[in-house]
Design a protein around this motif. Structure first.
Motif, short mmCIF file in Angstrom:
data_model
loop_
_atom_site.label_atom_id
_atom_site.label_comp_id
_atom_site.label_asym_id
_atom_site.label_seq_id
_atom_site.Cartn_x
_atom_site.Cartn_y
_atom_site.Cartn_z
N SER A 225 0.81 -1.21 0.00
CA SER A 225 0.00 0.00 0.00
C SER A 225 0.84 1.26 0.00
O SER A 225 0.40 2.31 -0.45
CB SER A 225 -0.96 0.00 1.19
N THR A 226 2.08 1.20 0.51
CA THR A 226 2.92 2.39 0.54
C THR A 226 3.86 2.48 -0.65
O THR A 226 4.56 3.47 -0.80
CB THR A 226 3.76 2.43 1.84
N ALA A 227 3.89 1.47 -1.49
CA ALA A 227 4.76 1.50 -2.66
C ALA A 227 4.27 2.57 -3.62
O ALA A 227 3.07 2.71 -3.87
CB ALA A 227 4.77 0.15 -3.36
N LYS A 228 5.21 3.35 -4.15
CA LYS A 228 4.86 4.41 -5.08
C LYS A 228 4.79 3.85 -6.49
O LYS A 228 5.68 3.13 -6.91
CB LYS A 228 5.88 5.53 -5.02
N PRO A 229 3.73 4.17 -7.22
CA PRO A 229 3.63 3.67 -8.61
C PRO A 229 4.69 4.34 -9.47
O PRO A 229 5.09 5.48 -9.22
CB PRO A 229 2.22 4.07 -9.04
N HIS A 230 5.16 3.61 -10.48
CA HIS A 230 6.13 4.17 -11.42
C HIS A 230 5.42 5.18 -12.31
O HIS A 230 4.33 4.92 -12.81
CB HIS A 230 6.74 3.06 -12.29
N PRO A 231 6.03 6.35 -12.53
CA PRO A 231 5.40 7.32 -13.42
C PRO A 231 5.38 6.79 -14.86
O PRO A 231 6.28 6.06 -15.26
CB PRO A 231 6.29 8.56 -13.31
N THR A 232 4.37 7.15 -15.59
CA THR A 232 4.26 6.74 -16.98
C THR A 232 5.25 7.54 -17.81
O THR A 232 5.29 8.76 -17.72
CB THR A 232 2.83 6.98 -17.51
N ARG A 233 6.06 6.83 -18.59
CA ARG A 233 6.99 7.51 -19.50
C ARG A 233 6.23 7.81 -20.78
O ARG A 233 5.61 6.93 -21.36
CB ARG A 233 8.20 6.63 -19.79
N MET A 234 6.30 9.06 -21.21
CA MET A 234 5.60 9.48 -22.41
C MET A 234 6.60 9.84 -23.50
O MET A 234 7.68 10.35 -23.22
CB MET A 234 4.70 10.69 -22.12
N ARG B 92 21.25 0.09 -33.81
CA ARG B 92 20.70 1.32 -34.40
C ARG B 92 19.35 1.76 -33.85
O ARG B 92 19.00 2.92 -33.96
CB ARG B 92 20.57 1.14 -35.91
N CYS B 93 18.56 0.85 -33.30
CA CYS B 93 17.21 1.25 -32.89
C CYS B 93 16.75 0.53 -31.63
O CYS B 93 17.39 -0.41 -31.17
CB CYS B 93 16.22 1.02 -34.02
N MET B 94 15.63 0.99 -31.10
CA MET B 94 14.98 0.34 -29.97
C MET B 94 13.48 0.31 -30.23
O MET B 94 12.94 1.17 -30.93
CB MET B 94 15.31 1.06 -28.67
N THR B 95 12.83 -0.71 -29.68
CA THR B 95 11.41 -0.89 -29.89
C THR B 95 10.71 -1.00 -28.55
O THR B 95 11.13 -1.75 -27.68
CB THR B 95 11.13 -2.15 -30.73
N TRP B 96 9.66 -0.22 -28.40
CA TRP B 96 8.88 -0.17 -27.17
C TRP B 96 7.46 -0.68 -27.40
O TRP B 96 6.90 -0.45 -28.47
CB TRP B 96 8.76 1.27 -26.69
N LEU B 97 6.89 -1.31 -26.40
CA LEU B 97 5.45 -1.53 -26.36
C LEU B 97 4.88 -0.21 -25.89
O LEU B 97 5.29 0.33 -24.85
CB LEU B 97 5.08 -2.65 -25.38
N ALA B 98 3.98 0.37 -26.67
CA ALA B 98 3.44 1.69 -26.36
C ALA B 98 1.93 1.68 -26.49
O ALA B 98 1.36 0.81 -27.15
CB ALA B 98 4.04 2.73 -27.30
N PHE B 99 1.31 2.64 -25.84
CA PHE B 99 -0.14 2.80 -25.93
C PHE B 99 -0.44 4.14 -26.59
O PHE B 99 0.10 5.17 -26.19
CB PHE B 99 -0.78 2.75 -24.54
N ASP B 100 -1.29 4.09 -27.60
CA ASP B 100 -1.70 5.30 -28.32
C ASP B 100 -3.12 5.65 -27.86
O ASP B 100 -4.08 5.00 -28.26
CB ASP B 100 -1.68 5.05 -29.83
#
Length: 91
Positions: free
Chosen positions: A7-16, A31-39
């Protein structure tokens, strides 16, 4: 007390990145990186691929985008289709 720790754990902020919420790094190459992202515009999860290092000049960013658009013409059942290609904050 595990309940207290949870209950006291702080949630990780969303990286945008622009309008995309970055959820998880899926992989990276030299050369590149690939992220799972939400649009949120389309309420859709997708893969966001970007250069691993920010292009140094506008010309370098334009060259990267041209390569992406060229590769986007490939059609194969085992390749993800490109939904959008663009530049965000010089990336």
């Amino acid at each position: 007390m595990p309940e207290l720790e949870a209950s006291t754990a702080k949630p990780h902020p969303t990286r945008m990145f622009g309008r995309f919420a970055l959820r998880q790094l899926l992989g990276k190459s030299e050369r590149c990186m690939t992220w799972l992202a939400f649009d949120p515009r389309n309420a859709q999860e997708l893969m966001l691929t970007m250069p691993r290092v920010q292009p140094a000049t506008e010309a370098a960013a334009a060259a990267w985008k041209a390569e992406v658009e060229h590769a986007a013409r490939l059609k194969h059942p085992h390749l993800a289709h490109v939904v959008e290609a663009g530049v965000q904050d010089h990336w």
